[in-house]
Scaffold this motif. Structure first.
Motif, PDB file in Angstrom:
ATOM      1  N   THR A   1       0.852  -1.193   0.000  1.00 47.55           N
ATOM      2  CA  THR A   1       0.000   0.000   0.000  1.00 47.55           C
ATOM      3  C   THR A   1       0.886   1.241   0.000  1.00 47.55           C
ATOM      4  N   GLY A   2       0.269   2.366  -0.357  1.00 48.53           N
ATOM      5  CA  GLY A   2       1.018   3.624  -0.450  1.00 48.53           C
ATOM      6  C   GLY A   2       0.854   4.199  -1.845  1.00 48.53           C
ATOM      7  N   ASN A   3       1.639   5.180  -2.199  1.00 51.01           N
ATOM      8  CA  ASN A   3       1.529   5.846  -3.492  1.00 51.01           C
ATOM      9  C   ASN A   3       2.150   4.977  -4.588  1.00 51.01           C
ATOM     10  N   LYS A   4       1.266   4.316  -5.341  1.00 45.81           N
ATOM     11  CA  LYS A   4       1.729   3.325  -6.314  1.00 45.81           C
ATOM     12  C   LYS A   4       2.601   3.900  -7.421  1.00 45.81           C
ATOM     13  N   SER A   5       2.527   5.220  -7.634  1.00 46.25           N
ATOM     14  CA  SER A   5       3.294   5.779  -8.742  1.00 46.25           C
ATOM     15  C   SER A   5       4.788   5.641  -8.483  1.00 46.25           C
ATOM     16  N   LYS A   6       5.132   5.399  -7.214  1.00 48.16           N
ATOM     17  CA  LYS A   6       6.558   5.289  -6.889  1.00 48.16           C
ATOM     18  C   LYS A   6       7.119   3.893  -7.165  1.00 48.16           C
ATOM     19  N   ILE A   7       6.240   2.938  -7.430  1.00 46.95           N
ATOM     20  CA  ILE A   7       6.735   1.570  -7.456  1.00 46.95           C
ATOM     21  C   ILE A   7       7.375   1.196  -8.785  1.00 46.95           C
ATOM     22  N   ASP A   8       8.408   0.390  -8.698  1.00 44.14           N
ATOM     23  CA  ASP A   8       9.049  -0.136  -9.889  1.00 44.14           C
ATOM     24  C   ASP A   8       8.764  -1.644  -9.892  1.00 44.14           C
ATOM     25  N   ALA A   9       7.650  -1.985 -10.526  1.00 42.43           N
ATOM     26  CA  ALA A   9       7.178  -3.372 -10.452  1.00 42.43           C
ATOM     27  C   ALA A   9       8.177  -4.334 -11.080  1.00 42.43           C
ATOM     28  N   ASP A  10       8.804  -3.909 -12.181  1.00 42.27           N
ATOM     29  CA  ASP A  10       9.786  -4.769 -12.850  1.00 42.27           C
ATOM     30  C   ASP A  10      10.884  -5.200 -11.879  1.00 42.27           C
ATOM     31  N   LYS A  11      11.280  -4.262 -11.051  1.00 45.32           N
ATOM     32  CA  LYS A  11      12.363  -4.552 -10.120  1.00 45.32           C
ATOM     33  C   LYS A  11      11.918  -5.570  -9.059  1.00 45.32           C
ATOM     34  N   VAL A  12      10.716  -5.388  -8.575  1.00 40.92           N
ATOM     35  CA  VAL A  12      10.197  -6.333  -7.575  1.00 40.92           C
ATOM     36  C   VAL A  12      10.086  -7.727  -8.208  1.00 40.92           C
ATOM     37  N   LEU A  13       9.580  -7.759  -9.422  1.00 42.78           N
ATOM     38  CA  LEU A  13       9.388  -9.033 -10.111  1.00 42.78           C
ATOM     39  C   LEU A  13      10.713  -9.763 -10.320  1.00 42.78           C
ATOM     40  N   ALA A  14      11.778  -9.004 -10.449  1.00 49.36           N
ATOM     41  CA  ALA A  14      13.068  -9.626 -10.740  1.00 49.36           C
ATOM     42  C   ALA A  14      13.752 -10.177  -9.486  1.00 49.36           C
ATOM     43  N   GLN A  15      13.176  -9.955  -8.290  1.00 48.02           N
ATOM     44  CA  GLN A  15      13.779 -10.475  -7.055  1.00 48.02           C
ATOM     45  C   GLN A  15      13.659 -11.995  -6.972  1.00 48.02           C
TER      46      GLN A  15
END
Lengths: 337, 337, 337, 337
Positions: free
Chosen positions: B42-56
């Motif tokens: 949760t929080g301001n989603k515009s800050k998220i880098d989903a690609d980076k999370v997915l690559a963990q």
């Protein structure tokens, strides 16, 4: 070409179609059947306006017996096109691996990956400076700075460089730095870009659109050849189906189809074609086994911190392992790697 | 956003993902399940880098709960966007019919069709000056001459004009003559063209790509809005399936989906959506019945001699009949036509 | 499981969903986000009625984090299922080739093909006695006479026999003669047939439907396992796309997906997957390279006179050549053939 | 039929194909073109074995000019088939609404829905006693108990009853209770079931498979007619595409295609075609507007507690509203409802 008349088409309608065909300098051969009449058309097909025939009263459909390809077709040129870039021959009996990160993210990142792939025996480095992204808020690439980094890599490691041109504006700039200019799947029918790429003197790597038929794919290449550039490398990168295994499905039957229909080289991109790192190696093996002229593979020295598509990038170790595997398979199909 | 961990992910991997998420200024909510752990974000989603999370390591997939749309979403703007072009309101309670030939072929042809459709009550004339064609050998449009003819039609009949811009080079020229600038299905993800169209002050008619998901379609519109142009008219024009009834299948469920998800108006193009003249009228009725804000229809005074897509053009008589039918249906859905 | 609430869902609606979930003996974990609330669900998922949750007011969608597979999943059984049929081990380190004609047409034809494939090292003979055909007027197979011929082949050449059961009526009869009972793509979701096959003590070769997702495919296998039959061999045979290269596209990414998700063996059918003899060999090589546990290949001693699918059958010579090629590729992936 | 030879086919190969065609009692018309030869075939097409011709050396493809349909084709029977069930005429100028719950869950539930839809003017009640489910662990229907409840509804409300037969075993039992026997999408090519349904004296409602071409759909109906049952009602229920708006996309162009090609009535199922309650009403309107002979709609008195597909069921109120809307649209297309 065959003109299939409707069942209820009258003799007059058939006659009018024949007159129209003859008026185009062609010969009409009506074959009346039990249900309907078909009109065979012979002569120089380039003169025909199929849309016009189709629009006549009583015409059900047009069947193209002759393929629409000209310059790309193997009938036009029976021998394979071999593209020689500084001694590297694409479309010949070797299997070319083009490897590197999805995007050039920084000088350090690009250098790290380049050094590794060069050591693993790669001759062409890939890396995007301009990135097409579904969302306007995603990383769009470093732009010209990325091109400069690619220029350094070329010098430093003696690697050839392949990178994408997103539009007609940046095409010349990209052509300055790249040895191979990539046109992406989303731009496969960006005809203005194709035409301009056709005026360049550099090889073009053209990716198949995600729902493009093979005919549309080859016709897109035809745009480039028609403008005078014979050096097109085709690339299968996955098509959309309704299955859930991956983002797209690598259509490997496209490889033998293209090899049979066209003289152009075709490579496969298992990274975009699967979207998942753990599928890239098996599908790379399959691509070589099916007869592809090469591979386009994403590699990253630190996938967990990649700015784009990290989930599909191979680590350096995985990449080295891949190179070993495909060498043996290449031999089975009479190639070197 | 939800991060789904692999079944075999260790507690350490989960912890690392949580740290990464928190480092982006967001809050991580791990939910350990019987099989696997899911981490809510949760929080301001515009800050998220989903690609980076997915690559963990240990991450199976990312599930986006919040839609990726911002400016195009109804959550951002609850009321309908109504585009006013010289008094014609698109996206309001009327159902706008945009009609004309596929291509402007000559002054005479364009005038003949324009005169008829204007009499039938049409306010916007369509006609291509620049044509995207699968084959480089097909008629590519009259180019600027076509734009000049459209300019005359605008004056002569008081019609608004919609025509396609194929590339960034010709966009300004097209914008000079057109009241509505069309971006075609093949260019739906030509991001350079979208960005440049976003800088114009003219309404843009954006067609859905033939295999684009609705999310990709709305994200393409987002590119235009993100550059400052709020006036986008979406257009469903058929998607590819493996069925054989027609070239593409008009995906009418896209209309209620877009009306629910976005505030932008959406119209349907049954001419390209079916590719067959005899299907255009029933599918036009269906489009109005399903709730489209308008129709884009190809009409030709002499389809048998059309230079492109004659097989899908309505004759003038058919078109007049269509206008009658849709008026009654528009009433049922609370619209005027 | 995750329950995604609509943006406009009230706190009351969220509370009602939580109560419902708890009433099923599960635990609800509401995570309020900036836009919407998501409710995580933990506990024994087999108790949940997802349809019911989805039907609640304010619920936008259900996201299944835990896969729906039970018995077929690798999480349920980590080690590979190896099916032993008279000493032939399917799913083990060997790559099993099942070969023979599309249909058993006559004793002579079947014997001629069987003799050849046996000599080439094949251990399992295929041949249809009951044929599913799109048209009621096409050759429907020899029926029981075909089964008798298969029985003779089994004795004469010591070959195992795989043949299709079209319906529940003929299943027992087929099981009498076959060592492996094939269920075709069109019957992949014929649940009555799956259930009855699940009660047999014989291995079942289950083909993927032409537009089935991999989840649907594995769930179809789950029907068989759930009835007590653990011996299912999956078979990828091509999926429908809109491309024109072949009748269907062999989805080779299905192979690593299934190997990862399930413990069941999976083989590929390049004959139906391509529909063209000249594509069968390259796609067979690719199937082995991608990691398939075997191949299902159509071979005919006289394809030009085959009663069905002659165009995709390999000649005896081509088949012998294929066997040579795949032996080397099998080695690369650590298998014998 | 047209036989397209390969470019490299020799004169001898063409000659052999002509001899083969003539040996089947047909006439061969070779048309030599610039690139390749095409052989037109005339005569009684039912004698031809296309597979055999395709398997000849030098043959590239077979093009069927004559459609494969016989009994289902409008060419065979120009006037519409009207199915009279106790005075209700399907395929005539009325638009028939078949409504009820996805599954019969209990006597109370079925009665509650039946009472409401009867009041709203519905003449045919639908409800599944045997349910095809992707998962073996989902509710599979009440079975025979469900049939008994349907029997009561028929008596109590004077409604006709439509319900699905899942397999050949239960077909006779279903036929005892049902006025219309439904064959579901997953069974569209369950040829044994089709053949057995063709021997019944009851109307069959045949749903299109989720990726079936329209030719395959009509050929499935042909199986039923070929066995002697002329009363087939076709049903479009959505096809798979790669779009994300809904589970499937209702292919409304199938309706005019079928009306043109066949004499059989065709209805639409917007409930399964969209999978979302809020899309069912707009797509129902569209289905009537496009010319469907009727609708199949899921209605539930308490969707939040439905045992299957509650998310797509209309509430009683929504259903009553729908009936009002479609009455007006039916008039526009010259029908009553």
């Amino acid at each position: 070409m065959l003109v299939v008349m409707e069942v209820k088409a009258t003799d007059q309608m058939v006659a009018r179609v024949c007159v129209l065909i003859e008026s185009m300098g062609l010969t009409a051969h009506p074959i009346p059947g039990a249900q309907r009449t078909v009109v065979g058309v012979t002569g120089n097909k380039s003169k025909i306006d199929a849309d016009k025939v189709l629009a006549q009263e009583g015409v059900k459909e047009i069947i193209h017996v002759t393929s629409p390809y000209r310059l790309v077709s193997r009938e036009c040129r029976p021998e394979d096109t071999v593209i020689d870039i500084g001694g590297l021959r694409i479309g010949d009996r070797n299997c070319v691996v083009i490897a590197g990160p999805c995007a050039v993210e920084s000088r350090d990142q690009a250098m790290a990956v380049a050094e590794h792939v060069a050591k693993a025996g790669v001759r062409v480095f890939r890396g995007g400076a301009f990135k097409p992204r579904t969302s306007p808020y995603s990383f769009q690439g470093l732009g010209e700075e990325g091109l400069t980094i690619l220029g350094e890599i070329r010098k430093e490691f003696g690697l050839l460089v392949a990178t994408e041109a997103l539009d007609t504006e940046s095409l010349d700039k990209v052509a300055e730095y790249a040895d191979i200019i990539q046109i992406g799947a989303r731009n496969m029918q960006n005809f203005s870009l194709l035409k301009k790429a056709g005026k360049l003197k550099k090889p073009v790597l053209l990716k198949r659109g995600m729902s493009a038929t093979l005919e549309e794919f080859l016709m897109a290449a035809e745009y480039i050849l028609a403008e005078g550039n014979p050096d097109v490398i085709l690339c299968e990168r996955g098509v959309r189906i309704s299955a859930d295994s991956a983002r797209t499905t690598l259509d490997l039957s496209a490889i033998p189809f293209v090899k049979q229909t066209s003289h152009l080289p075709i490579i496969a991109d298992p990274s975009h074609g699967t979207g998942r790192r753990d599928f890239v190696i098996p599908l790379s093996r399959a691509s070589v086994a099916v007869g592809a002229d090469g591979l386009l593979v994403e590699v990253h020295h630190d996938p967990a911190n990649a700015l784009s598509d990290g989930a599909q990038a191979l680590t350096l170790e995985m990449f080295s392992g891949l190179m070993e595997q495909i060498k043996t398979i290449a031999k089975v199909v009479g190639r070197t790697c």
